[in-house]
Design an enzyme around this catalytic site. Structure first.
Site, PDB file in Angstrom:
ATOM      1  CD  GLU A 138     -16.459   8.543  22.872  1.00 49.95           C
ATOM      2  OE1 GLU A 138     -15.526   8.208  22.110  1.00 49.95           O
ATOM      3  OE2 GLU A 138     -16.895   7.798  23.764  1.00 49.95           O
ATOM      4  CD  GLU A 166     -19.984   5.242  23.112  1.00 48.68           C
ATOM      5  OE1 GLU A 166     -18.897   4.747  23.521  1.00 48.68           O
ATOM      6  OE2 GLU A 166     -20.094   5.863  22.042  1.00 48.68           O
TER       7      GLU A 166
END
EC number: 3.2.1.58
Length: 445
Positions: A233, A335
């Site tokens: 991320e 995710e």
């Protein structure tokens, strides 16, 4: 979370390769997968291929602390019942506040107990085939001023890989935290910092990353470790994307393919960029191969998302899968969660509150009340409609992400949360068992 390591026994391929015996030659045809066709195949040593996508879980909050996953580690710092003043907001400040030796003692106890061999056996028995294991750069190297406990996590990672192998699970190793932080999230190790592209920080991150690539791309691990995520991320809207690509992602790829001549799979998080952003980067047309794009999907981190009706949430989740199908690279939803609220304590960070009940505030931003967060972690007080909607949402996401390479749910277990805990959701019959069981079929058709 919004929050990103050959070939001997059982390896994952993402193409219709026939006669795909494990081989040791280092070329594109011996890669664990390429992505010309929308199929995923496990190819066993006995040459029997079984179509199977990634069905994984994240081992969040273990080798990288997250306050909402293990709040007990952070509650020990509480000085009053009225606010979170004095409670560390991340692992950096956890270690800084305790000092090295005491932090090491507490972390070692946590690492030794939060995940054990029986967890891996259970994960496999529930039909999952992969675990994604987040780890920070500080497990392998640190800066001179870092308070982090270092050089201890690797033992637990290696033991986890052994357990995964024993129970037939595959592993993704995920570099979850960069020096200086790549996103300012607490799960990067250092909250509210965005400095990883500064020279010293980038150097430390690359040192950790090249070590991970060197060790876990050797034949000793390639039967089990089927992907290495270069960085979890990175916050694309804030950081310099060209520097990210040219100073970290491309050098890491070149190091893996050309320096150590490995066909390990590389995983690149989408950096919160739109679909197809990565189509022209490290792709098959440029003779650069074995790259997965990792998309993370949540619908609870803004006021707009939290106010969506259930049918709108389902529609958006299904569209995620459809949009990913036409990308150049193969992709996996690395995710996502069952969460329909942000009510879990400290989900947004220590001291920040929840948008859902209007208690969230940060800097000059505030939230407004949508509904109560009371009894969020008491399943006995969940209305039946909420249980049904949560199951419906999970099933829609699973179906959506089956359109591409599969999925890895965040996360397998927590201390107290329900919405973020796959183990509890299975016990409550909210997460499907077997995985392909559907109470709400065909939501994405």
């Amino acid at each position: 979370m919004v929050s990103f390591r050959g070939l001997t026994t059982l390896t994952l391929l993402f193409t219709k390769l026939v006669n795909c015996n494990p081989v040791s030659t280092k070329n594109r045809d011996s890669i664990q997968f390429i992505y010309k066709e929308k199929d995923s195949i496990y190819s066993a040593i006995n040459n029997q291929a079984i179509n199977e996508k990634i069905h994984g879980v994240n081992l969040g909050g273990w080798l990288v602390l997250e306050p909402y996953i293990t709040p007990s580690l952070f509650e020990t710092f509480r000085t009053n019942p009225y606010n979170d003043d004095g409670i560390p907001v991340d692992e950096y400040h956890f270690c800084e506040k305790l000092g090295y030796e005491k932090a090491k003692e507490r972390l070692y106890s946590h690492w030794s107990t939060f995940y054990k061999e029986e967890d891996f056996a259970k994960i496999a028995s529930q039909g999952f085939n992969l675990v994604r294991i987040p780890i920070g750069y500080w497990a392998f190297t640190t800066l001179s001023h870092d308070p982090y406990v270092t050089a201890e996590q690797e033992y637990f990672l290696d033991r986890a890989i052994d357990w995964a192998r024993k129970y037939g699970l595959k592993v993704w190793i995920d570099l979850h935290g960069a020096a200086g932080s790549q996103n300012g999230f607490d799960n990067s190790g250092l909250r509210d910092s965005y400095k990883f592209l500064e020279d010293e920080n980038l150097s430390a991150t690359m040192k950790a990353l090249t070590y991970i690539l060197s060790k876990y791309s050797t034949d000793v691990y390639l039967d089990t470790v089927i992907g290495i995520e270069l960085l979890n991320e990175p916050l694309g809207p804030v950081i310099d994307m060209e520097r990210l690509k040219n100073l970290l992602l491309k050098p890491a790829y070149d190091y893996l393919r050309n320096k150590i001549n490995s066909n390990q799979i590389i995983v690149i998080h989408d950096a919160f960029q739109p679909y197809h952003y990565w189509d022209g980067f490290l792709n098959d047309e440029k003779n650069e191969y074995g790259v997965i794009i990792d998309h993370h999907h949540y619908q609870v981190f803004s006021q707009v998302e939290l106010t969506r009706k259930m049918n709108e949430r389902i529609k958006i989740a299904c569209q995620w899968g459809k949009d990913a199908v036409s990308e150049k690279h193969w992709s996996v939803a690395g995710e996502f969660s069952a969460a329909l609220t942000d009510c879990t304590k400290w989900l947004n960070g220590v001291g920040l509150g929840a948008r859902y009940d209007g208690s969230w505030t940060k800097d000059n931003e505030k939230s407004h009340y949508i509904n109560t967060c009371a009894n969020n972690e008491n399943i006995a007080l969940w209305p039946e409609e909420r249980k049904q909607n949560t199951r419906k949402f999970i099933e829609a996401q699973l179906d959506a992400f089956e359109m591409t390479g599969g999925w890895i749910m965040w996360c397998y277990k927590t201390e107290n949360s329900i919405e973020w805990d796959v183990e509890k959701l299975i016990q409550l019959n909210i997460f499907p068992q077997p995985i392909n069981d559907r109470k709400y079929p065909n939501q994405c058709h």
